[in-house]
Write a protein that holds these residues in place. Sequence first.
Motif, PDB file in Angstrom:
ATOM      1  N   UNK A 196      47.777  46.099  44.242  1.00 47.73           N
ATOM      2  CA  UNK A 196      46.677  45.844  44.421  1.00 47.73           C
ATOM      3  C   UNK A 196      45.959  46.789  42.653  1.00 47.73           C
ATOM      4  N   UNK A 197      45.405  45.432  42.008  1.00 50.58           N
ATOM      5  CA  UNK A 197      44.391  46.331  40.820  1.00 50.58           C
ATOM      6  C   UNK A 197      44.017  46.251  40.413  1.00 50.58           C
ATOM      7  N   UNK A 198      42.956  45.615  41.278  1.00 53.91           N
ATOM      8  CA  UNK A 198      41.604  46.060  41.608  1.00 53.91           C
ATOM      9  C   UNK A 198      40.966  46.031  42.678  1.00 53.91           C
ATOM     10  N   UNK A 199      39.753  46.805  42.751  1.00 53.77           N
ATOM     11  CA  UNK A 199      39.717  46.776  44.612  1.00 53.77           C
ATOM     12  C   UNK A 199      38.213  47.705  45.023  1.00 53.77           C
ATOM     13  N   UNK A 200      37.446  46.951  45.020  1.00 54.15           N
ATOM     14  CA  UNK A 200      35.683  47.438  45.466  1.00 54.15           C
ATOM     15  C   UNK A 200      35.410  46.796  46.293  1.00 54.15           C
ATOM     16  N   UNK A 201      34.070  47.038  46.453  1.00 48.49           N
ATOM     17  CA  UNK A 201      33.654  46.482  48.095  1.00 48.49           C
ATOM     18  C   UNK A 201      33.727  44.775  48.236  1.00 48.49           C
ATOM     19  N   UNK A 202      34.592  44.111  48.910  1.00 47.76           N
ATOM     20  CA  UNK A 202      33.968  42.795  49.125  1.00 47.76           C
ATOM     21  C   UNK A 202      35.091  41.556  48.234  1.00 47.76           C
ATOM     22  N   UNK A 203      35.429  42.752  47.474  1.00 48.54           N
ATOM     23  CA  UNK A 203      36.678  42.137  46.098  1.00 48.54           C
ATOM     24  C   UNK A 203      38.002  42.733  45.821  1.00 48.54           C
ATOM     25  N   UNK A 204      38.901  42.225  45.806  1.00 44.61           N
ATOM     26  CA  UNK A 204      39.819  42.470  45.131  1.00 44.61           C
ATOM     27  C   UNK A 204      41.103  42.171  44.953  1.00 44.61           C
ATOM     28  N   UNK A 205      41.438  42.013  43.712  1.00 43.82           N
ATOM     29  CA  UNK A 205      42.638  41.457  42.558  1.00 43.82           C
ATOM     30  C   UNK A 205      43.900  42.156  42.890  1.00 43.82           C
TER      31      UNK A 205
END
Length: 105
Positions: free
Chosen positions: A34-43
């Motif tokens: 995981x390099x980016x994660x917030x509500x309703x989204x992850x990359x």
Amino acid sequence: GLTLCVFTFALWTVFSYEESEKFNGFPIPKNAEVINSRKGFSSYSGLAVSETKKDGLPLIYRLHIKASGWKKTFQEGALTTYEKDNHKIDVIAETNYLSIGVNKE
């Protein structure tokens, strides 16, 4: 025939996926970083994905998605939308980068 089955099962196990609670059970590669994660989204990074492949995703991953009951409903460029039980998930596959988000439409 049996050799192919064993080989396919081995690949299936090595490239394993887990159903994500965050994405309504959409399968996520277990080895994804995981390099980016917030509500309703992850990359994620560290995956063999590419916008030059069909759907951008490896065949085994596409099979996992299908086996989990998700249907491809839209595709344009690197973006593919999957749908299951009134839930929509947007998947963007670029070289070595995967982004998954809840479709708000």
